[in-house]
Design a protein around this motif. Sequence first.
Motif, short mmCIF file in Angstrom:
data_model
loop_
_atom_site.label_atom_id
_atom_site.label_comp_id
_atom_site.label_asym_id
_atom_site.label_seq_id
_atom_site.Cartn_x
_atom_site.Cartn_y
_atom_site.Cartn_z
N ILE A 47 0.68 -1.18 0.07
CA ILE A 47 0.02 -0.06 0.02
C ILE A 47 0.76 1.15 0.07
CG2 ILE A 47 -1.70 1.31 1.44
CD1 ILE A 47 -2.66 -1.27 2.31
N LEU A 48 1.79 1.06 0.80
CA LEU A 48 2.64 2.62 0.89
C LEU A 48 3.57 2.66 -0.42
CD1 LEU A 48 4.08 1.98 4.66
CD2 LEU A 48 2.49 3.76 3.84
N GLY A 49 3.94 1.54 -0.89
CA GLY A 49 4.93 1.60 -2.02
C GLY A 49 4.11 1.99 -3.31
N SER A 50 2.88 1.49 -3.28
CA SER A 50 1.85 1.96 -4.35
C SER A 50 1.41 3.31 -4.28
CB SER A 50 0.63 1.08 -4.45
OG SER A 50 0.89 -0.24 -4.48
N THR A 51 1.19 3.87 -2.91
CA THR A 51 0.82 5.14 -2.83
C THR A 51 1.92 6.15 -3.30
OG1 THR A 51 -0.54 4.46 -1.00
CG2 THR A 51 0.07 6.83 -0.93
N VAL A 52 3.05 5.98 -2.75
CA VAL A 52 3.95 7.08 -3.05
C VAL A 52 4.48 6.82 -4.72
CG1 VAL A 52 6.64 7.48 -3.03
CG2 VAL A 52 5.30 6.62 -1.15
N GLY A 53 4.30 5.64 -5.21
CA GLY A 53 4.40 5.55 -6.92
C GLY A 53 3.41 6.38 -7.59
N THR A 54 2.13 6.15 -7.09
CA THR A 54 0.91 6.96 -7.89
C THR A 54 1.10 8.25 -7.70
OG1 THR A 54 -0.56 5.00 -7.22
CG2 THR A 54 -1.52 7.24 -7.75
N LYS A 89 -10.88 0.06 3.52
CA LYS A 89 -10.66 1.05 4.67
C LYS A 89 -9.17 1.29 4.93
CE LYS A 89 -11.74 1.62 9.82
NZ LYS A 89 -10.27 1.49 9.95
N ASP A 90 -8.32 -0.10 4.82
CA ASP A 90 -7.13 0.09 5.17
C ASP A 90 -6.32 0.94 4.20
OD1 ASP A 90 -7.16 -1.61 3.48
OD2 ASP A 90 -5.75 -3.24 4.10
N VAL A 91 -6.76 0.90 2.88
CA VAL A 91 -6.24 1.89 1.76
C VAL A 91 -6.39 3.25 2.16
CG1 VAL A 91 -6.09 2.34 -0.78
CG2 VAL A 91 -6.18 0.15 0.33
N SER A 92 -7.76 3.53 2.24
CA SER A 92 -8.20 4.97 2.21
C SER A 92 -7.42 5.40 3.52
CB SER A 92 -9.50 5.21 2.12
OG SER A 92 -10.17 4.44 3.60
N ASP A 93 -7.38 4.92 4.75
CA ASP A 93 -6.88 5.48 5.88
C ASP A 93 -5.20 5.82 5.76
OD1 ASP A 93 -9.31 5.19 7.26
OD2 ASP A 93 -8.85 3.51 8.43
N LEU A 94 -4.67 5.23 4.94
CA LEU A 94 -3.27 5.67 4.82
C LEU A 94 -3.12 6.62 3.54
CD1 LEU A 94 -1.64 1.96 5.09
CD2 LEU A 94 -1.21 4.00 6.51
N VAL A 95 -3.84 6.21 2.42
CA VAL A 95 -3.63 7.14 1.33
C VAL A 95 -4.16 8.53 1.41
CG1 VAL A 95 -4.25 7.58 -1.33
CG2 VAL A 95 -3.93 5.33 -0.46
N GLY A 144 -8.29 14.65 -5.95
CA GLY A 144 -7.52 13.60 -6.73
C GLY A 144 -7.14 12.53 -5.71
N ASP A 145 -7.04 12.84 -4.29
CA ASP A 145 -6.71 12.04 -3.55
C ASP A 145 -7.70 10.62 -3.63
OD1 ASP A 145 -4.63 13.30 -2.44
OD2 ASP A 145 -5.62 14.09 -0.87
N THR A 146 -8.85 11.09 -3.78
CA THR A 146 -9.74 9.64 -3.78
C THR A 146 -9.72 8.75 -5.12
OG1 THR A 146 -11.87 11.19 -2.75
CG2 THR A 146 -12.23 9.35 -4.24
N ILE A 147 -9.15 9.52 -6.12
CA ILE A 147 -8.91 8.61 -7.34
C ILE A 147 -7.58 7.91 -6.96
CG2 ILE A 147 -8.28 8.85 -9.90
CD1 ILE A 147 -9.98 11.44 -9.61
N ALA A 148 -6.69 8.56 -6.35
CA ALA A 148 -5.39 7.91 -6.18
C ALA A 148 -5.66 6.73 -5.10
CB ALA A 148 -4.26 8.87 -5.23
N SER A 149 -6.62 6.84 -4.17
CA SER A 149 -6.82 5.65 -3.51
C SER A 149 -7.57 4.61 -4.30
CB SER A 149 -8.20 5.99 -2.35
OG SER A 149 -7.80 6.84 -1.50
#
Length: 419
Positions: free
Chosen positions: A79-86, A287-293, A390-395
């Motif tokens: 999740i963290l790696g995908s978030t930063v990459g996105t 939930k665990d994705v949106s809570d971090l992203v 854009g944060d919603t779309i990134a999630s």
Amino acid sequence: MATIQKKSFWQQYGGLILILGGIAIGALIGAFAPSVGTTIKPIGDIFLNLLFTIVVPLVFVSIASAVGSMANMKRLGRILGSTVGTFIFTGLIAAACVLTWVNLFSPSAGASIQLTTGEVGEAQSAGELLVSSLTVSDFSDLWDKSNMLPLIIFAIIFGFCVSACGGDESPMGKLLNNLNDIIMKFVGVIMFIAPIGLGAYFANLVATYGPEIVGDYGRSMLVYYPLCLLYAVIFFPLYAFLAGGKLGVRMMIQNIFPPAITAFATQSSAATIPVNKEACDNIGVPKDVSDLVLPMGCTMHMDGSVLSSIVKIAFLYGVFGKDFVGAETYAMAIVVAILSAFVLSGAPGGGLVGEMLIVSMFNFPAEAFPIIATLGFIFDPAATCLNSSGDTIASMIVTRLVEGKDWLVKAVAAKKETA
């Protein structure tokens, strides 16, 4: 399987219509009765302050509970790696778009800005900037909304330790999960008064600044705002399609407007986190994705800020008679834009730090700071709107990377079964 009840038009869009109506009425009050607009300012301030007071506990508890309940640390890493990459991927696309745009339409053409002396302040070294962006020197400073990134890092480490000491089943894990439920209820209470609060806030905004944002800066607005609109219309659906196909585009369109409007009206990524959370829940983002992203996106997702920063740089180049050309100049502009976006706080006016960084790193004279600060005020609503919505779309993109291409179909099916 339970009977599926289709939502009525009002159930689907009633909240959005009320918020838009409140803002429209507020704008009209500010334009035609400015004295009333400034009088009702406290109502808007109360609403915004309520959002701000819930942001810090929301960020800490949501991240700590999400990480703490993860027995699978490999998933957390993905999740963290995908978030930063996105964030990097969309930020670079935004940079390419704005560099093309400002070469087609110069934001400073015809401007005759009167230069005034302004204080730029002493620029931080790269090391000092890194330390101040990622950490604070005192525990109490973590609870200041201007230190969002250090709070996120602290919450991730805290959640990791909760996971290592029993996770969901530990007393702290249960407490965090219960607190998370309470905070989301609290958010629901705040959003109930959103139409009135945003309307009052917008009434004062238009009453105070409406006539002052035209003139020499009009050209930059005519360059920047259509660019933001084009970026949202072209790339947001494209990102949503990459995340979830045609269904992803449809779900994005149905849920993107409340966070976009809240961000535009409040000019605050932090204040929009609760609304983004609601949008992600409606779409079916885990939930665990949106809570971090979402909390990370508040300070690191920078599409609108990248667009804004490069238009500001191009504007200053024109005002000071320099040519904004060359691969080296463009590369420097991208680096500075990303750095200036990275250090923004997520609260209104937080861009002043990034603007000082632009002035100092491009060696513009001190007179440039009042110019770029004015541009910052003019651009901030649209920049924050792109950043936060854009944060919603990134999630959604992160969920696609973590859970596979059928995640949204499964999420919608699961919601229908529990309806």
